[in-house]
Design a protein around this motif. Structure first.
Motif, mmCIF file in Angstrom:
data_model
loop_
_atom_site.group_PDB
_atom_site.id
_atom_site.type_symbol
_atom_site.label_atom_id
_atom_site.label_comp_id
_atom_site.label_asym_id
_atom_site.label_seq_id
_atom_site.Cartn_x
_atom_site.Cartn_y
_atom_site.Cartn_z
ATOM 1 N N ASP A 1 79.331 -1.465 68.121
ATOM 2 C CA ASP A 1 80.797 -1.503 68.195
ATOM 3 C C ASP A 1 81.224 -2.963 68.139
ATOM 4 O OD1 ASP A 1 80.954 1.238 68.528
ATOM 5 O OD2 ASP A 1 80.797 1.107 70.722
ATOM 6 N N GLY B 1 81.908 0.962 63.993
ATOM 7 C CA GLY B 1 80.840 1.226 64.962
ATOM 8 C C GLY B 1 79.470 1.387 64.336
ATOM 9 N N ARG B 2 79.296 0.841 63.142
ATOM 10 C CA ARG B 2 77.985 0.941 62.485
ATOM 11 C C ARG B 2 77.527 -0.434 62.006
ATOM 12 N NH1 ARG B 2 77.045 6.514 60.959
ATOM 13 N NH2 ARG B 2 75.349 5.870 59.605
ATOM 14 N N ASP C 1 74.082 3.740 63.101
ATOM 15 C CA ASP C 1 75.115 3.964 64.119
ATOM 16 C C ASP C 1 74.783 3.276 65.444
ATOM 17 O OD1 ASP C 1 77.236 4.939 65.532
ATOM 18 O OD2 ASP C 1 76.642 7.040 65.445
HETATM 19 CA CA LIG Z 1 77.922 3.195 66.688
#
Ligand SMILES: [Ca+2]
Ligand SMILES: [Ca+2]
Ligand SMILES: [Ca+2]
Length: 551
Positions: free
Chosen positions: A33, A63-64, A236
């Motif tokens: 994040d 968020g990746r 992720d």
């Molecule tokens: Ca993430």
């Protein structure tokens, strides 16, 4: 970032696997994040295969972690560019997991893997490349081939068991990939399902290693599909979990054997000034790996020595271990004189604990017991010497062992911790004595240890001669590698405190199993033994012997 939280695996992320068992505790997570946390990661740089690794190709989005795969003009010419990140922290036994979606047209090699790198010598060791665990490597030309592997780098580079899982397409949807790194085995998971187990031999080179996320331009002899560029592989999160490992030695290279060895290739010969997996403070030149005096275990030991007055510490951080009670022990020797030397443990959540190293010309065991590790920072173990020129200290067989917590019998014997009431003698130990042209077998025996074999017509024999610490009655068992081509009736002679006992053992039966030979009384010392000889035709196979104290 460190997070001491229970993660809620909500239904919205169906593919988020939970750890393989409820024994696991989340120790570390980066959910990617916000901007990439450069306190935690470094960039992979430089040219490799067909690509140039550039920090500019690494970014975070929604968020990746994203690594871009491009063709661009660099220095006036067309080049493929890609990238990767490497953790600054190191991670040992535990469960590693990520969720990913990868580029799916030819030309990109995307990987989730662990391998030690040269550290800063302050937080991580300067020499620490022991092993590589490939949680997956995927070549985008075949996005359904999820490949797993393990490599070792001590002495020489070896690959131990490449495997492919062909069931999902890594480029169409997110998938989770994880691996459990345990003493004696590594279990690989895809979408929460165990899909491959890689067996490691007993006392495999162990030390926590760095975590990598990489995407590398690589044509594999085929054309890179430019029409699909720019491409991206994305992840992720990275999550790391620890579990109880009661009875397991968690010290990295506690035997100081990873710097050198008689069979090691020259290119992998290590600098004896840099004990692999250890960090040096103070007069670092006074801390070396040496074969003088003769090591306690195998060929080498740590030595503190100098031709000047010196003060030096050799230490290692044992990260991400479960809060529990631990025991630190080591075999030591010292020159005597004014050398002031201590074995220490600190940074474990309590005040420093330490013990003086006695002056002794013989190897002596020293122990710090009841080390209560609290919090999530693990522990620092250290050997510190202050001495005059010529005075020395030697250290070997360092063990840092979890003593409390949930026990597991799945790997207790896979590690080197000795229990005087349960002695296992393995073929690579001095208590295993063979006569005749015995050879090491590719058949793995007990605790994934290589066994030995001999053609019975060569008239060889083998003794297991344990060093009995406590006199008493012992149940004696041999680990049998039963195979059709073996000797039908191997002669077994047990020499015990009350005489001798003879029996035969059918080595053509069974598989990999413990066979009880009987219960015998042994006195303290090394007079008791088990002898096996061949009779007839076939192979004599020998592996571990076990002596369990029953009263
Ligand atoms: Ca993430
Ligand atoms: Ca040693
Ligand atoms: Ca040194």
């Amino acid at each position: 970032m460190l997070r001491f939280v229970i993660v809620c695996f909500c239904s919205a992320v169906i593919l988020s696997a939970v750890p393989p068992s409820d024994r696991y505790t989340l120790m570390y997570a980066d959910e990617f994040d916000g901007p990439l946390n450069m306190k935690e990661w470094t960039y992979r740089t430089g040219a490799r295969f067909n690509g140039l690794n550039l920090p500019g190709n690494v970014r975070t989005e929604n968020g990746r972690l994203c690594i871009d795969f491009k063709k661009e003009i660099i220095g006036g010419s067309n080049q493929y560019t890609c990238g990767g990140i490497i953790s600054k922290r190191i991670f040992g036994y535990g469960y590693f997991e990520t969720k990913a979606k990868l580029h799916g047209k030819s030309g990109l090699h995307s990987s989730f893997w662990t391998m030690g790198v040269a550290g800063d010598g302050v937080n991580t060791p300067k020499a620490n490349q022991l092993t590589e665990i490939d949680g997956y490597e995927i070549d985008s030309i075949k996005p359904k081939n999820i490949a797993f592997n393990r490599h070792t780098y001590v002495g020489s580079h070896k690959s131990h068991g490449h495997a492919i899982y062909p069931e999902i397409d890594s480029s169409t949807d997110d998938f989770t990939a994880g691996f459990e790194w345990l003493p004696g085995k590594i279990i690989f998971y895809i979408n929460g399902k165990p899909v491959f187990t890689n067996v490691t031999v007993r006392r495999e080179f162990y030390g926590p290693q760095n975590q990598w996320f990489t995407a590398l331009a690589w044509d594999l002899g085929k054309a890179i599909d430019d029409s699909a560029l720019p491409g991206v592989s994305s992840w992720d999160y990275f999550r790391y979990y620890a579990r109880d490992l009661v009875g397991v030695n968690l010290a990295a290279n506690g035997d100081f054997e990873f710097n050198d060895g008689p069979s090691f290739e020259k290119s992998f010969r290590r600098n004896m000034q840099l004990p692999v997996s250890w960090i040096e403070d103070g007069d670092a030149d006074a801390s070396i790996v040496s074969d003088q005096p003769k090591a306690f275990s195998k060929g080498y030991a740590l030595k503190h020595i100098s031709d000047k007055t010196y003060a030096v510490t050799t230490r290692q951080h044992i990260p991400f271990i479960m809060p529990a009670t631990y025991r630190l022990s080591a075999m030591v020797k010292s020159s005597g004189g004014k050398i002031n030397a201590r074995m220490r443990v600190y940074g474990h959540g309590g005040v420093e604990m330490n013990i003086a190293v006695p002056h002794s010309g013989e190897w002596q065991k020293i122990t710090i017991d009841n080390i209560s590790v609290s919090g999530m920072n693990g522990a620092m173990i250290a050997f510190t010497s202050e001495a005059e020129a010529g005075q020395w200290l030697a250290v070997d067989a360092v063990e840092f062992v979890q003593m409390t917590g949930i026990r597991s019998d799945e790997f207790d014997d896979a590690v080197a911790v000795k229990d005087p009431a349960r002695i296992v003698v393995y073929p690579d130990e001095p208590e295993f004595i063979c006569e005749g042209p015995w050879k090491e077998s590719s058949l793995l025996g007990y605790a994934n240890s290589p066994s030995k074999y001999l053609d019975a017509k060569d008239n060889g024999s083998v003794w297991w001669r344990p060093d009995i610490v406590q006199a008493g009655e012992y149940r004696v068992s041999l680990y049998r590698l039963g195979r059709a081509g073996n000797v039908k009736a191997a002669k077994i002679t047990v020499t015990h405190d009350k005489g001798m006992n003879e029996s035969t053992l059918d080595l053509t039966e069974g598989g990999n199993d413990w066979v009880e030979i009987g219960v015998f009384t042994f006195a303290k010392g090394t007079n008791g033994n088990v002898l096996m000889k061949g009779d007839g035709s076939g192979y004599l196979r020998a592996d571990a012997a076990r002596f369990e104290l029953i009263k």
